[in-house]
Design a protein around this motif. Structure first.
Motif, short mmCIF file in Angstrom:
data_model
loop_
_atom_site.label_atom_id
_atom_site.label_comp_id
_atom_site.label_asym_id
_atom_site.label_seq_id
_atom_site.Cartn_x
_atom_site.Cartn_y
_atom_site.Cartn_z
N ILE A 330 0.40 -1.40 0.05
CA ILE A 330 0.08 -0.06 -0.28
C ILE A 330 0.99 1.01 0.45
O ILE A 330 0.71 2.15 -0.84
CB ILE A 330 -1.08 -0.49 1.34
N MET A 331 1.93 1.35 0.53
CA MET A 331 2.43 2.27 1.06
C MET A 331 3.63 2.34 0.01
O MET A 331 3.58 3.64 -1.07
CB MET A 331 3.38 2.31 1.78
N GLY A 332 3.97 1.50 -0.60
CA GLY A 332 4.73 1.47 -2.38
C GLY A 332 3.85 2.21 -3.17
O GLY A 332 4.25 2.69 -3.92
N ALA A 333 2.81 1.89 -3.21
CA ALA A 333 1.43 2.55 -4.49
C ALA A 333 1.21 3.73 -4.38
O ALA A 333 1.15 4.39 -5.91
CB ALA A 333 0.45 1.74 -4.35
N ALA A 334 1.07 4.18 -2.79
CA ALA A 334 1.64 5.74 -2.29
C ALA A 334 1.93 6.46 -2.40
O ALA A 334 2.72 7.36 -3.56
CB ALA A 334 1.29 5.69 -1.32
N LYS A 335 3.45 5.97 -2.51
CA LYS A 335 4.60 5.98 -3.08
C LYS A 335 5.03 6.69 -4.41
O LYS A 335 5.55 7.85 -4.94
CB LYS A 335 5.86 5.77 -1.72
N ALA A 336 4.79 5.79 -5.02
CA ALA A 336 5.04 5.31 -5.94
C ALA A 336 4.02 6.79 -7.77
O ALA A 336 4.17 7.40 -8.44
CB ALA A 336 4.48 4.28 -7.34
N GLN A 337 2.42 6.81 -6.76
CA GLN A 337 2.56 7.87 -7.17
C GLN A 337 2.56 9.44 -6.43
O GLN A 337 2.49 10.36 -7.83
CB GLN A 337 0.69 7.85 -6.60
N GLU A 338 2.89 9.49 -6.06
CA GLU A 338 3.92 10.31 -5.50
C GLU A 338 4.77 11.45 -6.71
O GLU A 338 5.13 11.98 -6.47
CB GLU A 338 3.95 10.31 -3.98
N GLU A 339 5.92 9.73 -6.62
CA GLU A 339 6.95 10.61 -7.38
C GLU A 339 6.33 10.72 -9.20
O GLU A 339 7.58 11.57 -9.46
CB GLU A 339 7.56 8.90 -7.52
N LEU A 340 5.41 9.50 -9.27
CA LEU A 340 5.06 10.45 -10.98
C LEU A 340 5.07 11.11 -10.99
O LEU A 340 5.32 12.10 -12.27
CB LEU A 340 4.23 8.99 -11.10
N ALA A 341 4.45 11.88 -10.16
CA ALA A 341 3.79 13.53 -10.25
C ALA A 341 4.73 13.93 -9.96
O ALA A 341 4.66 15.67 -10.86
CB ALA A 341 2.97 13.50 -9.15
N HIS A 342 5.34 14.47 -9.36
CA HIS A 342 6.66 14.78 -9.27
C HIS A 342 7.44 14.84 -10.90
O HIS A 342 8.16 16.07 -11.02
CB HIS A 342 8.30 14.53 -7.65
N HIS A 343 7.65 13.83 -10.78
CA HIS A 343 8.60 13.49 -12.54
C HIS A 343 7.77 14.35 -13.50
O HIS A 343 8.18 14.82 -14.00
CB HIS A 343 8.74 12.57 -12.77
N GLN A 344 6.54 14.26 -13.39
CA GLN A 344 6.02 14.79 -14.17
C GLN A 344 5.62 15.99 -14.16
O GLN A 344 5.85 17.17 -15.55
CB GLN A 344 4.59 14.46 -14.51
N HIS A 345 5.67 17.10 -13.14
CA HIS A 345 6.32 18.43 -12.59
C HIS A 345 6.91 18.39 -12.97
O HIS A 345 7.25 19.70 -13.94
CB HIS A 345 6.17 18.73 -11.03
N MET A 346 8.31 17.51 -13.13
CA MET A 346 9.85 18.27 -13.75
C MET A 346 10.12 17.92 -15.10
O MET A 346 10.74 19.13 -15.89
CB MET A 346 10.96 16.95 -13.82
N ALA A 347 8.81 17.02 -15.32
CA ALA A 347 8.90 17.10 -17.20
C ALA A 347 8.73 18.67 -18.07
O ALA A 347 8.72 19.08 -18.99
CB ALA A 347 8.64 16.09 -17.54
N LEU A 348 7.28 18.60 -17.05
CA LEU A 348 6.58 19.38 -17.63
C LEU A 348 7.56 20.99 -17.41
O LEU A 348 6.78 21.96 -18.19
CB LEU A 348 5.49 19.63 -17.16
N SER A 349 8.51 20.86 -16.65
CA SER A 349 9.04 22.67 -16.76
C SER A 349 9.57 22.72 -17.58
O SER A 349 10.13 23.60 -17.99
CB SER A 349 9.78 22.05 -15.50
#
Length: 469
Positions: A330-349
């Motif tokens: 459960i924590m791994g899935a939540a962390k993966a979603q958090e990291e995905l949002a972070h990398h999407q932010h970086m890619a958009l930047s």
């Protein structure tokens, strides 16, 4: 099919109802204001924002305790009688007795509050608040896109409106020259090869001009659609007396910084990143044991009861132990979603930085192209004037005049097209920076108020970019 056929008039009316009619030629501010107020894409995004607001309001209700009320009535055809037997001997120890009436009614009112649900609902409410902000940023993005499309369609229609009569005049002259050539061919006054070559060049000129005319004729329905008007409606646009050229003094670094601060895509990515963090905290909250407090009041009409009404209170602790075993997943899935949002932010930047470079260079390039198109147009007009002064009565001179007129018209069209492209590049630069066309609060939401706000915003943009007419 009959139902759809009957619904068509109502649907067509609903598309354009409650809109102020046109009172004259449409200016750029008028077109932008109508698009902001009536464009269906903008209105859809506005409704999505309103829906997100309602969902946020509903999620706040989940933070409250659960208050339940129940009432009921029961009836049976015989008495609910019972007896007892001795545990050791198995013999009946008491005669059958009745402790409940055949007909009875009950009322229960209970208040319960689960601490675990409260924590999960709290994080869910914060996520819905961010989703509301995401809906607002998506609406901002749609507004930027619609304004960019309006700006492009408007300046295309300006060029089409200015060149419509000259274009039709040259096409008419070319067709007249073609008809005269065919008469000469029929009378055999000139060699066939010379006549056919002459006609071929005239037809090629007519074909090019007709292609240009077809392209220009599409500007009006495009602009009408963006203003949510029926495509077939007839209207004119305001042709500016003086062309406004914005000379940029804003540096590329300043454009990049403004884009990183204001672009709706980056704001949406920031909110999605926060939603991902809250998803992790929500997953952690679900792993905790649930503590439920409850209080209630009850009533039972059973006459055999000594106390027909009573109150109670309780405390209950529950824990899903399987969640504890699944905690790493459960924590791994939540962390993966958090990291995905972070990398999407970086890619958009990175994408925004690239778009800033492209938009900045494109505007400067369009500015240089426009200056060259202006010079070429002036030269073509002088060539046309010299050709008309030297025109004789033979076919070749007439062909030269038609060709020079067509070249001059094409050069003028390129001049208008280059200016339209310059204005589109200017709008693209504004959209890349992410500046909003309207202030946060608009005093009046009618067309006049929107036009005034757009005019003030454009003047502010010109000052910030450092350009002027």
């Amino acid at each position: 099919m009959d139902e759809r056929q009957k619904a068509l008039p109502e649907q067509r009316l609903a598309l354009v109802q409650h809109q102020e009619p046109l009172s004259g030629p449409v200016s750029l501010e008028e077109a932008l204001a109508r698009a902001l107020k009536y464009n269906l894409d903008s209105r859809v995004k506005l409704m999505e924002e309103a829906l997100a607001m309602r969902q946020f309001d509903l999620s706040r209700v989940d933070l409250l305790p659960r208050l339940t009320m129940a009432a009921g009535y029961t009836s049976r055809n015989n008495d609910l009688a019972s007896s007892s037997e001795d545990y050791a001997t198995g013999e009946q120890s008491l005669v059958p007795s009745i402790s409940s009436e055949r007909q009875r009614s009950v009322v229960d009112l209970g208040l319960s509050w689960n601490v675990l649900d409260l924590g999960v609902s709290y994080y869910q409410s914060r996520q819905n608040a961010d989703r509301l902000l995401v809906a607002q940023e998506r609406r901002r993005k749609t507004v930027h896109q619609v304004m960019q499309q309006v700006r492009q369609a408007y300046w295309q229609m300006v060029g089409a409106q200015m060149m419509e009569k000259p274009l039709q005049g040259i096409i008419s002259d070319a067709r007249k020259a073609l008809a005269d050539s065919r008469k000469v061919q029929a009378e055999r006054l000139v060699s066939p090869m010379e006549t056919l070559g002459y006609q071929r060049q005239l037809l090629e000129i007519i074909r090019q001009l007709e292609s240009v005319n077809d392209e220009l004729s599409q500007a009006r329905p495009r602009l009408a659609s963006l203003m949510n008007m029926e495509p077939g409606v007839s209207f004119e646009v305001v042709v500016p007396e003086n062309r406004q050229i914005h000379r940029l003094t804003m540096s590329l670094e300043q454009v990049e910084e403004a884009a990183l601060l204001n672009r709706p895509e980056l704001m949406e990515a920031r909110y999605n990143e926060r939603i991902g963090v809250l998803e992790t905290r929500k997953a952690m909250a679900r792993l905790m044991p649930g503590i439920e407090f409850s209080v209630g009041t009850h009533y039972d009409s059973n006459d055999f009861l000594v106390n027909k009404s009573w109150r109670d209170a309780g405390l209950r602790v529950s824990w899903n132990l399987l969640n504890v075993l699944n905690a790493p997943a459960i924590m791994g899935a939540a962390k993966a979603q958090e990291e995905l949002a972070h990398h999407q932010h970086m890619a958009l930047s990175m994408a925004v930085l690239t778009q800033s470079h492209v938009a900045y260079r494109d505007y400067r390039g369009r500015l240089g192209q426009h200056e060259l198109a202006q010079e070429l147009n002036q030269i073509e007009q002088q060539i046309l004037e010299q050709t008309r002064n030297a025109t004789r009565t033979d076919m070749q001179s007439r062909l030269q005049e038609v060709r020079a007129a067509a070249s001059a018209l094409v050069a003028e069209l390129r001049d208008h097209h280059s200016y339209a492209s310059l204005q589109v590049a200017y709008g693209q630069l504004l959209a890349t920076i992410g500046w909003d066309p309207l202030p946060a609060e608009v005093e009046r939401r009618d067309l006049a108020g929107l036009r005034e706000s757009l005019h003030e915003t454009d003047a502010r943009w010109v000052r910030q970019l450092g350009g002027g007419p």
